[in-house]
Design a protein around this motif. Structure first.
Motif, PDB file in Angstrom:
ATOM      1  N   ASP A 277       0.824  -1.202   0.000  1.00  0.00           N
ATOM      2  CA  ASP A 277       0.000   0.000   0.000  1.00  0.00           C
ATOM      3  C   ASP A 277       0.864   1.261   0.000  1.00  0.00           C
ATOM      4  OD1 ASP A 277      -1.063  -0.014   3.503  1.00  0.00           O
ATOM      5  OD2 ASP A 277       0.853  -0.456   2.536  1.00  0.00           O
ATOM      6  N   SER A 278       0.213   2.362  -0.286  1.00  0.00           N
ATOM      7  CA  SER A 278       0.943   3.611  -0.482  1.00  0.00           C
ATOM      8  C   SER A 278       0.179   4.772   0.131  1.00  0.00           C
ATOM      9  CB  SER A 278       1.150   3.856  -1.972  1.00  0.00           C
ATOM     10  OG  SER A 278       1.772   5.114  -2.216  1.00  0.00           O
ATOM     11  N   THR A 279       0.917   5.806   0.496  1.00  0.00           N
ATOM     12  CA  THR A 279       0.339   7.034   1.034  1.00  0.00           C
ATOM     13  C   THR A 279       0.877   8.216   0.262  1.00  0.00           C
ATOM     14  OG1 THR A 279       0.210   6.052   3.237  1.00  0.00           O
ATOM     15  CG2 THR A 279       0.019   8.438   3.090  1.00  0.00           C
ATOM     16  N   LEU A 280      -0.017   9.116  -0.108  1.00  0.00           N
ATOM     17  CA  LEU A 280       0.350  10.377  -0.748  1.00  0.00           C
ATOM     18  C   LEU A 280      -0.011  11.501   0.223  1.00  0.00           C
ATOM     19  CD1 LEU A 280       1.229  11.915  -3.388  1.00  0.00           C
ATOM     20  CD2 LEU A 280      -1.212  12.000  -3.962  1.00  0.00           C
ATOM     21  N   LYS A 281       0.928  12.390   0.453  1.00  0.00           N
ATOM     22  CA  LYS A 281       0.698  13.468   1.417  1.00  0.00           C
ATOM     23  C   LYS A 281       0.914  14.831   0.771  1.00  0.00           C
ATOM     24  CE  LYS A 281       2.279  10.687   5.336  1.00  0.00           C
ATOM     25  NZ  LYS A 281       3.310  10.518   6.399  1.00  0.00           N
ATOM     26  N   ILE A 282       0.125  15.784   1.214  1.00  0.00           N
ATOM     27  CA  ILE A 282       0.302  17.177   0.797  1.00  0.00           C
ATOM     28  C   ILE A 282       0.436  18.008   2.082  1.00  0.00           C
ATOM     29  CG2 ILE A 282      -0.590  19.103  -0.544  1.00  0.00           C
ATOM     30  CD1 ILE A 282      -2.501  17.179  -1.931  1.00  0.00           C
ATOM     31  N   GLN A 283       1.493  18.773   2.134  1.00  0.00           N
ATOM     32  CA  GLN A 283       1.694  19.630   3.303  1.00  0.00           C
ATOM     33  C   GLN A 283       2.576  20.817   2.950  1.00  0.00           C
ATOM     34  OE1 GLN A 283       3.298  17.601   6.756  1.00  0.00           O
ATOM     35  NE2 GLN A 283       2.895  19.343   8.087  1.00  0.00           N
ATOM     36  N   PRO A 284       2.061  22.030   3.006  1.00  0.00           N
ATOM     37  CA  PRO A 284       0.676  22.393   3.289  1.00  0.00           C
ATOM     38  C   PRO A 284      -0.157  22.422   2.010  1.00  0.00           C
ATOM     39  CG  PRO A 284       2.002  24.353   3.091  1.00  0.00           C
ATOM     40  CD  PRO A 284       2.923  23.194   2.837  1.00  0.00           C
ATOM     41  N   ALA A 285      -1.435  22.195   2.144  1.00  0.00           N
ATOM     42  CA  ALA A 285      -2.308  22.214   0.975  1.00  0.00           C
ATOM     43  C   ALA A 285      -2.576  23.647   0.532  1.00  0.00           C
ATOM     44  CB  ALA A 285      -3.628  21.506   1.301  1.00  0.00           C
ATOM     45  N   GLU A 286      -2.734  23.817  -0.779  1.00  0.00           N
ATOM     46  CA  GLU A 286      -3.084  25.104  -1.370  1.00  0.00           C
ATOM     47  C   GLU A 286      -4.417  24.976  -2.090  1.00  0.00           C
ATOM     48  OE1 GLU A 286       0.161  26.158  -3.903  1.00  0.00           O
ATOM     49  OE2 GLU A 286       1.526  26.565  -2.230  1.00  0.00           O
ATOM     50  N   LEU A 287      -5.025  26.113  -2.375  1.00  0.00           N
ATOM     51  CA  LEU A 287      -6.334  26.099  -3.039  1.00  0.00           C
ATOM     52  C   LEU A 287      -6.285  25.324  -4.355  1.00  0.00           C
ATOM     53  CD1 LEU A 287      -7.465  29.814  -2.485  1.00  0.00           C
ATOM     54  CD2 LEU A 287      -8.214  27.782  -1.228  1.00  0.00           C
ATOM     55  N   GLY A 288      -5.168  25.467  -5.077  1.00  0.00           N
ATOM     56  CA  GLY A 288      -5.034  24.822  -6.377  1.00  0.00           C
ATOM     57  C   GLY A 288      -4.874  23.313  -6.306  1.00  0.00           C
ATOM     58  N   ASP A 289      -4.759  22.768  -5.102  1.00  0.00           N
ATOM     59  CA  ASP A 289      -4.636  21.317  -4.960  1.00  0.00           C
ATOM     60  C   ASP A 289      -5.991  20.625  -4.999  1.00  0.00           C
ATOM     61  OD1 ASP A 289      -2.020  21.769  -2.477  1.00  0.00           O
ATOM     62  OD2 ASP A 289      -1.873  21.579  -4.661  1.00  0.00           O
ATOM     63  N   SER A 290      -7.063  21.385  -5.012  1.00  0.00           N
ATOM     64  CA  SER A 290      -8.400  20.776  -5.086  1.00  0.00           C
ATOM     65  C   SER A 290      -8.512  19.990  -6.380  1.00  0.00           C
ATOM     66  CB  SER A 290      -9.481  21.863  -5.038  1.00  0.00           C
ATOM     67  OG  SER A 290      -9.479  22.527  -3.801  1.00  0.00           O
ATOM     68  N   ALA A 291      -8.793  18.712  -6.259  1.00  0.00           N
ATOM     69  CA  ALA A 291      -8.817  17.806  -7.417  1.00  0.00           C
ATOM     70  C   ALA A 291      -9.232  16.426  -6.905  1.00  0.00           C
ATOM     71  CB  ALA A 291      -7.448  17.723  -8.078  1.00  0.00           C
ATOM     72  N   VAL A 292      -9.325  15.499  -7.839  1.00  0.00           N
ATOM     73  CA  VAL A 292      -9.507  14.089  -7.464  1.00  0.00           C
ATOM     74  C   VAL A 292      -8.149  13.406  -7.579  1.00  0.00           C
ATOM     75  CG1 VAL A 292     -10.589  11.896  -8.052  1.00  0.00           C
ATOM     76  CG2 VAL A 292     -11.906  14.018  -8.208  1.00  0.00           C
ATOM     77  N   TYR A 293      -7.767  12.701  -6.528  1.00  0.00           N
ATOM     78  CA  TYR A 293      -6.494  11.989  -6.515  1.00  0.00           C
ATOM     79  C   TYR A 293      -6.783  10.497  -6.709  1.00  0.00           C
ATOM     80  CZ  TYR A 293      -4.424  16.367  -5.316  1.00  0.00           C
ATOM     81  OH  TYR A 293      -4.004  17.679  -5.368  1.00  0.00           O
TER      82      TYR A 293
END
Lengths: 116, 111
Positions: free
Chosen positions: A74-90
């Protein structure tokens, strides 16, 4: 047989907050992909793993995005810190053989991220 | 720059007719081309793969053509049904083992 599992399905956070997505690929699939899909667009590859090794992370914004695939499952994807432009489907996907371009990819349902 | 173009406008057809979707590309020399179906709120589902040395591929009511001279693939659904309504994505793979997706075309089949 279970397909690709992703969680959570939906996530709403405020900008500058961290967020993490989890993916469990189909059993026996060595190759794992993370994609980002913006509204009205096709999926764009962020990172590809062959077992534990990230073999293509050229499109991953490394200043804020990180990923890991410990033990090659299994895998984990992390975003830190998130920005408005990161809104999407992953989207997470997996395929059977290592990195063969003609292999069909099996996709999970995705995590819809909304950054406020 | 490399570009994959699919018609961004939805394709509306009547049940029973043949739906034809196009995928054009520039500045690419793909070895393989894949078509996926995506329903709202779901991940893409693989439909067909065609290689550069193949002109045509069929699977049940689906047919894909691949013209490397025109740099175009056509995706046909014969005897279309309302259940075929979805977004269809083409994806190209070149020598670097990376699949690059088009923007997709939404198909609406009305009864």
């Amino acid at each position: 047989e279970a397909g690709v599992v992703q969680s959570p399905r939906y996530k709403i956070i405020e900008k500058k907050q961290p967020v993490a997505f989890w993916c469990n690929p189909i059993s026996g699939h060595n190759t794992l992909y993370w994609y980002r899909q913006n509204l009205g667009q096709g999926p764009e590859l962020l990172i590809r793993y062959e077992n534990e090794e990230a073999v293509d992370d050229s499109q991953l914004p490394k200043d804020r995005f990180s990923a890991e695939r410990l033990k090659g499952v299994d895998s984990t994807l992390k975003i830190q810190p998130a920005e408005l432009g990161d809104s999407a489907v992953y989207l997470c996907a997996s395929s059977l053989d290592p990195g063969l371009a003609y292999n069909e990819q099996f996709f999970g349902p995705g995590t819809r991220l909304t950054v406020l | 720059s490399q570009k994959i173009e699919q018609n961004s406008e939805a394709l509306n057809i009547q049940e029973g007719k043949t739906a034809t979707l196009t995928c054009n590309y520039t500045n690419y020399s793909p070895a393989y081309l894949q078509w996926y179906r995506q329903d709202p709120g779901r991940g893409p589902v693989f439909l067909l793969l065609i290689r550069e040395n193949e002109k045509e591929k069929r699977k049940e009511r689906l047919k894909v053509t691949f013209d490397t001279t025109l740099k175009q693939s056509l995706f046909h659904i014969t005897a279309s049904q309302p259940a075929d309504s979805a977004t269809y994505l083409c994806a190209l793979a070149g020598g670097f083992q990376k699949l690059v997706f088009g923007t997709g075309t939404r198909l609406l089949v009305s009864p």
